[in-house]
Scaffold this motif. Structure first.
Motif, PDB file in Angstrom:
ATOM      1  N   LYS A   3       0.836  -1.208   0.000  1.00 48.80           N
ATOM      2  CA  LYS A   3       0.000   0.000   0.000  1.00 48.80           C
ATOM      3  C   LYS A   3       0.860   1.242   0.000  1.00 48.80           C
ATOM      4  O   LYS A   3       0.616   2.199  -0.726  1.00 48.80           O
ATOM      5  N   ARG A 322     -12.329   8.861  -5.818  1.00 43.00           N
ATOM      6  CA  ARG A 322     -11.655   7.800  -5.050  1.00 43.00           C
ATOM      7  C   ARG A 322     -12.552   7.293  -3.933  1.00 43.00           C
ATOM      8  O   ARG A 322     -12.618   6.091  -3.670  1.00 43.00           O
ATOM      9  N   GLN A 323     -13.264   8.224  -3.297  1.00 44.46           N
ATOM     10  CA  GLN A 323     -14.186   7.804  -2.235  1.00 44.46           C
ATOM     11  C   GLN A 323     -15.296   6.942  -2.822  1.00 44.46           C
ATOM     12  O   GLN A 323     -15.682   5.930  -2.251  1.00 44.46           O
ATOM     13  N   ALA A 327     -12.355   4.240  -1.583  1.00 41.07           N
ATOM     14  CA  ALA A 327     -11.266   4.678  -0.704  1.00 41.07           C
ATOM     15  C   ALA A 327     -11.843   5.007   0.662  1.00 41.07           C
ATOM     16  O   ALA A 327     -12.833   5.729   0.762  1.00 41.07           O
ATOM     17  N   ARG A 328     -11.238   4.461   1.708  1.00 42.55           N
ATOM     18  CA  ARG A 328     -11.667   4.787   3.059  1.00 42.55           C
ATOM     19  C   ARG A 328     -10.970   6.069   3.515  1.00 42.55           C
ATOM     20  O   ARG A 328     -10.008   6.523   2.891  1.00 42.55           O
ATOM     21  N   THR A 329     -11.454   6.616   4.630  1.00 42.05           N
ATOM     22  CA  THR A 329     -10.864   7.816   5.206  1.00 42.05           C
ATOM     23  C   THR A 329      -9.356   7.687   5.297  1.00 42.05           C
ATOM     24  O   THR A 329      -8.600   8.562   4.883  1.00 42.05           O
ATOM     25  N   GLN A 330      -8.969   6.520   5.826  1.00 45.05           N
ATOM     26  CA  GLN A 330      -7.559   6.203   6.017  1.00 45.05           C
ATOM     27  C   GLN A 330      -6.763   6.290   4.702  1.00 45.05           C
ATOM     28  O   GLN A 330      -5.648   6.813   4.661  1.00 45.05           O
ATOM     29  N   ASP A 331      -7.366   5.785   3.619  1.00 49.78           N
ATOM     30  CA  ASP A 331      -6.667   5.746   2.332  1.00 49.78           C
ATOM     31  C   ASP A 331      -6.372   7.157   1.821  1.00 49.78           C
ATOM     32  O   ASP A 331      -5.269   7.445   1.370  1.00 49.78           O
ATOM     33  N   ILE A 332      -7.406   8.021   1.896  1.00 45.07           N
ATOM     34  CA  ILE A 332      -7.220   9.395   1.407  1.00 45.07           C
ATOM     35  C   ILE A 332      -6.229  10.123   2.302  1.00 45.07           C
ATOM     36  O   ILE A 332      -5.314  10.804   1.834  1.00 45.07           O
ATOM     37  N   GLN A 335      -2.809   8.997   1.550  1.00 41.08           N
ATOM     38  CA  GLN A 335      -2.350   9.458   0.229  1.00 41.08           C
ATOM     39  C   GLN A 335      -1.788  10.881   0.317  1.00 41.08           C
ATOM     40  O   GLN A 335      -0.695  11.163  -0.173  1.00 41.08           O
ATOM     41  N   ALA A 400      -9.626  13.861   3.591  1.00 41.09           N
ATOM     42  CA  ALA A 400     -10.181  12.559   3.956  1.00 41.09           C
ATOM     43  C   ALA A 400     -11.632  12.672   4.408  1.00 41.09           C
ATOM     44  O   ALA A 400     -12.413  11.746   4.242  1.00 41.09           O
TER      45      ALA A 400
END
Lengths: 411, 256
Positions: A3, A322-323, A327-332, A335, A400
Motif C-alpha cells: 500500500k 476515489r471515495q 477509498a476509506r478515510t484512512q486511504d485518502i 495518500q 479525507a
C-alpha cells in the motif's frame, strides 16, 4: 508495504504534474534544512576549535601560583613572593594520589642571540615532567633529561617561533645560542602548538632546565635557592580534579605551616574549568544558530501546508471519485500525508546536500572550522519528515473527511 | 431469484437554512438480480438523491435500504466505502477519469483499495479494458481518447471489481447518439452476459428503451414502475444507423 509503495507512486505522480510548484515548495524545506546543517556545522566547528585549544594547553591541568601573603598588613598579589619550591613539587608528586605529574616552572623574559640574529622571548625553566603535562612532542632533537636538570646543564629547547626567528630555515639542534650572556646548546625544537585559548603564541618560548634557569638566566629571589615560579600539576583524570585540588591545598598548607586562621600563601587554579566556560558559550552559540535556522524550516513547513491545501481543493473531484470507488478515510488521509512527507523528505535530502556544500564553502572561503556531524544530518532528515507529517496532516485530514457527493460534483 | 435492491419507504430531507426540503417522500421498490432498470424523471424529481442513496454515498433520513440482502442503515463511513468498493460500480456523465493517468491505471483504481497484489490488479484491469474493446489503449491517457472511449474506460472501471450493481448517472449525456448506442450496447452486454444489475438514470426516453424496466419519479415519489416488454437492442439499432455521418451533423443528430 504494498500500500505504501503504491501511495508513494501516486504521490510522486501528483508532484510531477505540478513540477514548478513542487520545486518551489521544496525550496522552503531545502533552505531550512541546509541552513540548519550549515549553521550547526559552524557552531560545532567553533566548539571543536576551542576543545582543540584546551587540549593544547594540556588536559586536567591545575596551576599552583605562589603568593599572596600578608606581612604586617601589607598584602602582596598572587606571585609576588616565591613561596613555592621544588621540594613542594616533589612532595605533591609523592603524596597526592590524585596527581599524575607535577612540573615546577620558572618564567622570565630574555633576549637570545645567535650570530647576528636576536630575539626577545619568554624563557621557562622546567623539568622533563613539563612535556607530559603540556603534551609536548619534539619536532627535532631531544628534550633535556632529569640529569641535565640536576647538573644545571646549559642546554635549551626552542619553540618553533623562536627557532624560525633565530635560524630561519636552518636546523638549530647542536647550535650554541647566547641567553643573557650565557651560552646554551640547543638540544631540540618543539612541535608547534599554535595559539592558546587566550590568543598567545605558545611556540614563542625557550625551555631551559629549571636549575640553570634559576642560576644563570632568571635568577630572582636568591634567598631561596629552590624557589620556583609556578607548579603545573596534572590530575590523574578529569574526575580527580577536585580531589587533586583539595589534596594539594592540604599538603601545601601543612608544608608551609599555615595556621588555620590564616589564608593560603599560594593560589590553586583549575585551568580546564576556565576554558570549559568558553566551550559552553560556543555550544550555546551553536544551539542558537540551529534554533534560528529551524525557524526557516518551520516556514518551509507552512509552505507545504499551503500548497497541500491548494492541492486538496484542486483535486476535490479526484478525491470524490476515489471515495466513490471505495477509498476509506484512512486511504485518502495516507495518500495526502505521503505526498506531503515526500515533498518534505525530498526537500530534506536535497537540503542536506546543499547544507554540506554550504559548510564546505564556508570553511573554504571564510576559513572557519565547520564540523557537520552525522547526528545533525540525521536530525535534519528526521525533522524534515516530521515537518511533512505535522504540516501535511491538516490538509490530508481535510481531504479525507470531504463529503463524497459534494466532492464528486465540485466544479 | 432474491432481490438485489430493496427499499422501504425511503425518505430524504435536506435542511436549506431554516426550511426543511423533502426530496424523497417515501420510495418503496425492489430490483431483482440481473435486471436492467431505467430511472427517469424531470429535474428536481429526486433522481440524483435516490441514486446517491442507492450508491451508498448518502443515507436516507428514514426508511430502509437493503443492498444484496444487507441493510446499510447503520454502517459507518468506512463500511460504506467498502460496500461501494465491492458491490457497486459508478458511471458518471462527465466520465470522471483521472487526468494524466493511463486508461489501465484508471481502471485499476477501485482495486487499489482492495488487498489484491499488484500483478493481479493489472491483469483484472486489462481484462476489463478488453471487455469494453479497449485492450490496446491501456497506456493512453484520457486526453488522448475520444468521449466514447473515455466512457468505455469508465465502464471498465465500474465493472473491474465484479460489482453486484452498476449505477450509471446520465452516462450518454455528454455523447453523440452513435456513441451513446455503443455505450448502451456495452451495458446490455454486461447485463446479459455477466448478469450485472444495471441502474440507468436518464431523462432520454430513447436510452431508457434499452432497459428491461422503467421507473418514473416525480416530486420525490414513484409515479410508475413498469416492465418494458420488448426492450430495444442497442447493437442492432447501431448497425441500422447510416454509415459515417458527416462530422458537422454528428453532434446534432437525433435518433428517430
Amino acid at each position: 508495504m504494498n500500500k505504501l509503495l503504491s501511495s508513494l507512486r501516486i504521490a510522486l505522480r501528483a508532484l510531477r504534474v505540478n513540477r514548478a510548484r513542487s520545486a518551489l515548495t521544496m525550496l522552503g524545506i531545502i533552505i531550512g534544512v541546509a541552513a540548519v546543517i550549515a549553521m550547526v556545522g559552524v557552531g560545532s566547528g567553533a566548539t571543536a576549535r576551542i576543545q582543540d585549544q584546551i587540549q593544547s594547553i594540556g588536559s586536567n591541568l591545575i596551576i599552583v601560583l605562589p603568593g599572596s601573603i600578608s606581612t604586617n598588613g601589607v598584602r602582596l598579589g598572587s606571585g609576588g613572593v616565591s613561596t613555592l619550591t621544588e621540594d613542594d613539587a616533589k612532595a605533591i608528586a609523592a603524596e597526592c594520589p590524585a596527581v599524575a605529574a607535577v612540573a615546577p616552572t620558572l618564567r622570565g623574559g630574555v633576549q637570545i642571540v645567535f650570530g647576528s640574529a636576536n630575539w626577545a622571548t619568554s624563557a621557562q625553566g622546567v623539568t622533563p615532567a613539563y612535556t607530559i603535562i603540556r603534551d609536548l612532542t619534539m619536532k627535532s632533537g631531544q628534550f633535556f633529561t632529569d640529569q641535565d636538570v640536576d647538573a644545571g646543564a646549559k642546554v635549551a629547547v626552542l619553540g618553533e617561533t623562536v627557532a624560525q626567528n633565530l635560524f630561519g630555515g636552518a636546523e638549530p639542534t647542536g647550535q650554541v645560542i647566547i641567553v643573557k650572556n650565557v651560552p646554551f646548546t640547543v638540544s631540540g625544537v618543539l612541535t608547534p602548538k599554535g595559539q592558546s585559548p587566550t590568543g598567545q603564541d605558545q611556540d614563542d618560548v625557550i625551555l631551559l632546565p629549571i636549575s640553570s634557569a634559576r642560576q644563570k638566566v632568571i635568577g630572582r629571589n636568591r634567598a631561596n635557592a629552590k624557589s620556583v615560579g609556578t607548579l603545573m600539576v596534572q590530575a590523574g583524570s578529569p574526575d580527580q580534579m577536585d580531589q587533586a585540588l583539595s589534596e594539594m591545598t592540604t599538603l601545601l598548607r601543612e608544608r608551609h605551616r599555615i595556621q588555620p586562621e590564616h589564608e593560603d600563601d599560594f593560589t590553586v587554579r583549575n585551568l580546564t574549568e576556565v576554558f570549559a566556560a568558553q566551550e559552553t558559550s560556543a555550544q550555546v552559540m551553536s544551539i542558537l544558530l540551529g534554533a534560528i535556522a529551524s525557524v526557516s524550516l518551520i516556514v518551509g513547513g507552512i509552505g507545504i501546508m499551503n500548497i497541500m491545501l491548494v492541492s486538496v481543493t484542486e483535486r476535490t473531484r479526484e478525491i470524490g471519485l476515489r471515495q466513490a470507488v471505495g477509498a476509506r478515510t484512512q486511504d485518502i488521509l495516507s495518500q495526502f500525508l505521503v505526498e506531503a512527507v515526500t515533498l518534505s523528505l525530498l526537500g530534506g535530502i536535497i537540503g542536506i546536500v546543499v547544507g554540506l556544500a554550504a559548510s564546505a564553502l564556508i570553511s573554504y572561503f571564510a576559513e572557519w572550522t565547520t564540523k557537520v556531524s552525522v547526528f545533525s544530518v540525521l536530525l535534519a532528515f528526521m525533522f524534515s519528515a516530521l515537518v511533512g507529517v505535522f504540516f501535511g496532516y491538516y490538509p490530508a485530514r481535510k481531504a479525507a473527511y470531504l463529503d463524497p457527493i459534494e466532492a464528486l460534483h465540485y466544479e | 431469484m432474491p432481490d438485489v435492491i430493496e427499499t422501504t419507504d425511503l425518505v430524504r430531507d435536506f435542511q436549506l437554512g431554516e426550511i426543511p426540503v423533502h426530496v424523497l417522500k417515501g420510495i418503496t421498490f425492489r430490483i431483482e438480480r440481473g435486471d436492467f432498470v431505467a430511472i427517469m424523471g424531470p429535474s428536481g424529481s429526486g433522481k440524483s438523491t435516490l441514486m446517491n442513496i442507492l450508491g451508498c454515498l448518502d443515507k436516507p433520513t428514514s426508511g430502509t435500504y437493503k443492498l444484496d440482502g444487507a441493510g446499510i442503515g447503520d454502517l459507518t463511513r468506512d463500511q460504506l466505502a467498502e460496500i461501494r468498493n465491492k458491490k457497486i460500480g459508478f458511471v458518471f456523465q462527465q466520465f470522471n477519469l483521472l487526468a494524466r493517468t493511463s486508461a489501465l491505471e484508471n481502471v485499476e483504481l477501485p482495486l487499489l483499495y482492495t488487498d489484491l497484489p499488484a500483478r493481479e490488479r493489472r491483469e483484472k484491469a486489462l481484462k476489463a479494458l478488453q471487455t469494453v474493446g479497449l485492450g490496446d489503449r491501456g497506456q493512453h491517457q484520457p486526453s488522448q481518447l475520444s468521449g466514447g472511449q473515455q466512457q468505455r474506460v469508465a465502464i471498465a472501471r465500474a465493472m473491474v471489481n465484479s460489482p453486484k450493481i452498476i449505477l450509471a448517472d446520465e452516462p450518454t449525456g455528454a455523447l453523440d447518439s452513435r456513441t451513446s448506442l455503443e455505450i448502451m450496447a456495452i451495458f446490455q452486454r454486461l447485463n446479459r452476459d455477466d448478469g450485472i444489475t444495471i441502474l440507468l438514470v436518464t431523462h432520454d426516453a430513447n436510452m431508457a428503451s434499452y432497459a428491461n424496466r422503467k421507473i418514473n419519479l416525480k416530486d420525490g415519489r414513484i409515479e410508475s414502475n413498469q416492465v418494458i416488454v420488448a426492450p430495444h437492442d442497442a447493437q442492432t439499432d447501431r448497425a441500422a444507423l447510416p454509415q459515417e455521418l458527416p462530422a458537422a451533423t454528428k453532434e446534432v443528430e437525433v435518433r428517430q
